[in-house]
Design a protein around this motif. Structure first.
Motif, short mmCIF file in Angstrom:
data_model
loop_
_atom_site.label_atom_id
_atom_site.label_comp_id
_atom_site.label_asym_id
_atom_site.label_seq_id
_atom_site.Cartn_x
_atom_site.Cartn_y
_atom_site.Cartn_z
N ARG A 1 5.05 6.40 3.40
CA ARG A 1 6.18 5.60 2.92
C ARG A 1 6.47 6.03 1.49
N VAL A 2 7.74 6.10 1.14
CA VAL A 2 8.14 6.36 -0.25
C VAL A 2 9.10 5.25 -0.65
N ALA A 3 8.77 4.55 -1.73
CA ALA A 3 9.61 3.44 -2.16
C ALA A 3 9.61 3.34 -3.68
N HIS A 4 10.81 3.40 -4.25
CA HIS A 4 11.01 3.15 -5.68
C HIS A 4 10.10 4.01 -6.55
N GLY A 5 9.97 5.27 -6.18
CA GLY A 5 9.21 6.21 -6.98
C GLY A 5 7.73 6.28 -6.67
N TRP A 6 7.28 5.49 -5.71
CA TRP A 6 5.86 5.47 -5.35
C TRP A 6 5.67 6.03 -3.94
N ARG A 7 4.58 6.75 -3.75
CA ARG A 7 4.17 7.18 -2.41
C ARG A 7 3.14 6.18 -1.89
N GLN A 8 3.31 5.76 -0.63
CA GLN A 8 2.44 4.74 -0.04
C GLN A 8 2.00 5.18 1.35
N LEU A 9 0.96 4.50 1.85
CA LEU A 9 0.50 4.69 3.22
C LEU A 9 1.11 3.62 4.11
N THR B 1 1.51 -5.17 1.92
CA THR B 1 0.15 -4.62 2.06
C THR B 1 0.13 -3.10 2.15
N ALA B 2 1.23 -2.43 1.89
CA ALA B 2 1.22 -0.96 1.94
C ALA B 2 0.51 -0.42 0.71
N PRO B 3 -0.57 0.34 0.88
CA PRO B 3 -1.31 0.85 -0.28
C PRO B 3 -0.51 1.93 -1.02
N VAL B 4 -0.67 1.95 -2.33
CA VAL B 4 -0.08 2.98 -3.17
C VAL B 4 -1.07 4.12 -3.32
N THR B 5 -0.59 5.36 -3.16
CA THR B 5 -1.45 6.53 -3.36
C THR B 5 -1.07 7.34 -4.59
N GLY B 6 0.06 7.02 -5.22
CA GLY B 6 0.47 7.72 -6.43
C GLY B 6 1.97 7.85 -6.51
N PRO B 7 2.46 8.59 -7.50
CA PRO B 7 3.90 8.79 -7.60
C PRO B 7 4.43 9.56 -6.40
N GLU B 8 5.74 9.46 -6.16
CA GLU B 8 6.31 10.01 -4.93
C GLU B 8 6.20 11.52 -4.83
N ASN B 9 5.94 12.21 -5.93
CA ASN B 9 5.78 13.67 -5.84
C ASN B 9 4.33 14.08 -5.58
N GLY B 10 3.46 13.11 -5.30
CA GLY B 10 2.07 13.41 -4.99
C GLY B 10 1.90 13.87 -3.55
#
Length: 436
Positions: A106-114, A180-189
């Protein structure tokens, strides 16, 4: 002086059991890892691995079978009658939490998520603000599977109090899909597939599919000035799996065939090929009897005399919420294993099972405590009623009392973990009360 030495020796055995449990939890971030850890431990103790597609040996010996996230082990004594009963301990390898979806990014508002799906009934808030990893099994293009686990790659961040001013007065409200979607880093990660492939040691294009769970990265820890409590993830129900694993190694069976079965998917109803509602245990017992050339009549007699101890955790009385517990059954952590009773058959215990468990605990030199839920707060269930229904085997539900059940991190008394192991060892050896 002798009494002091005995006490010191007993405390040392408790701590050795707890150290082993902590190590086992560390090695078991997923049901697949837990089942493999049991199989590896038993293989190192001399148990022979058998495969479902192979012919099983007819001779006496110690054997272990791995099926996905489940594991079954048994011992066939040198001299055993065709009508000898089975002494079965059942437990489960899975825990509530989150599973990675097939489309994992998932990518939302500049963040990459699972993209994750809730598994079972976790305390969602307990997963917030923890360093999380992925762990489980992946399938590859060559048809093979392998166990994987990442390092700390994700976190489910809680909304700051400045943006939720009512959180402490009105309570935290989490939408499982939105919050509950975990953040893994910025969207370019790196994307999820790249992270998983790196952990598996393969190229991203080699991945076909996965059975992966989120797992806490925090190591188990001993609590209290005397370190008599253990805090860890997945104590529900790795504490029972660990106790059964160690107990069957220490068992010298007398007149029984000891079996341990650690199933997957208990937290979601057990209805899978590796769950207690599936055919796994029945198939293993049938193949044991086939290999021994036991007649149908003797098989029926053997099962009629057999017992299953379904071991799972229960609730210790919570000192901050005593009104949530039954007035007459208030198990305390450190007070010994529990006997779980429910009139609506959410647990399989009955009077005969209670007598069996009382006798086993007495023979093991441990105390036991009753557990029953408050009428206004229905209890969960276990594999006990499922196993009893599938096999028709007399079954009793037991466990140890813990705090924070279904949290990402639970707490138990190390004395109870050790006492459960001792009781299961006596049960698996056939140390049952007369007329059980």
């Amino acid at each position: 002086m002798a009494a002091a030495r005995r006490r010191n020796s007993h405390v040392q055995r408790q701590r050795a059991c707890a150290d082993s449990l902590a190590e086992f939890v560390e090695r078991s971030p997923s049901s697949f890892h837990a089942a493999a850890a049991v199989a590896d431990h038993l293989a190192s103790a001399g148990f022979a691995r058998v495969e479902e597609r192979d012919e099983w040996p007819a001779e006496p010996g110690d054997y272990v079978l791995l099926r996905d996230g489940a594991v079954v082990a048994w011992r066939i004594p040198e001299e055993i009658d065709d009508t000898a009963p089975f002494a079965i301990v059942g437990a489960h390898t899975d825990s509530p939490g989150f599973r990675l979806k097939p489309s994992p990014d998932r990518v939302a508002h500049g963040w990459r998520q699972l993209a994750v799906e809730v598994y079972g009934g976790p305390l969602l808030n307990s997963w917030l603000d923890r360093e999380l990893r992925l762990a489980g099994r992946v399938s590859l293009t060559d048809g093979s599977t392998r166990l994987v686990q990442t390092g700390a790659i994700a976190r489910i961040p809680q909304l700051a109090v400045h943006l939720d001013r009512q959180v402490n007065s009105e309570g935290l409200k989490l939408d499982p899909q939105l919050h509950t979607a975990p953040v893994t880093g910025p969207e370019n990660g790196p994307d999820a597939r790249s992270i998983i492939a790196a952990a598996a040691g393969v190229e991203a294009e080699d991945l076909v599919a996965w059975d992966l769970a989120l797992a806490d990265t925090q190591a188990p820890a001993f609590l209290g000035s005397d370190e008599t409590m253990l805090a860890a993830g997945r104590l529900d129900n790795l504490v029972s799996v660990h106790a059964a694993m160690r107990a069957i190694v220490d068992t010298v069976p007398s007149g029984v065939i000891p079996v341990i079965a650690a199933f997957d998917h208990e937290e979601v109803g057990s209805g899978t090929r590796s769950g207690a509602a599936g055919p796994l245990l029945e198939q293993v017992i049938d193949r044991i009897q086939d290999a021994r050339a036991v007649s149908p009549s003797h098989r029926a007699r053997a099962l009629g005399a057999s017992w299953c101890v379904s071991s799972d955790v229960g609730h210790s009385i919570h000192p901050n919420y005593p009104e949530r517990h039954d007035d007459g059954a208030r198990p305390i952590a450190g007070g010994g294993p529990i006997l779980k009773v429910n009139a609506n058959q959410r647990y399989a215990s009955d009077a005969r099972g209670a007598a069996l468990w009382a006798g086993v605990c007495s023979n093991a030199g441990v105390t036991t405590q009753p557990f029953v839920s408050r009428n206004s707060i229905p209890c969960g269930s276990t594999i006990g009623p499922i196993t009893a229904t599938r096999l028709g085997v007399s079954t009793v539900d037991v466990g140890i009392p813990i705090l924070s059940m279904h949290s990402a991190r639970e707490v138990c008394a190390i004395a109870d973990a050790h006492a459960l192991e001792r009781a299961l060892a006596v049960f698996l050896a056939g140390g049952w009360p007369e007329h059980a």
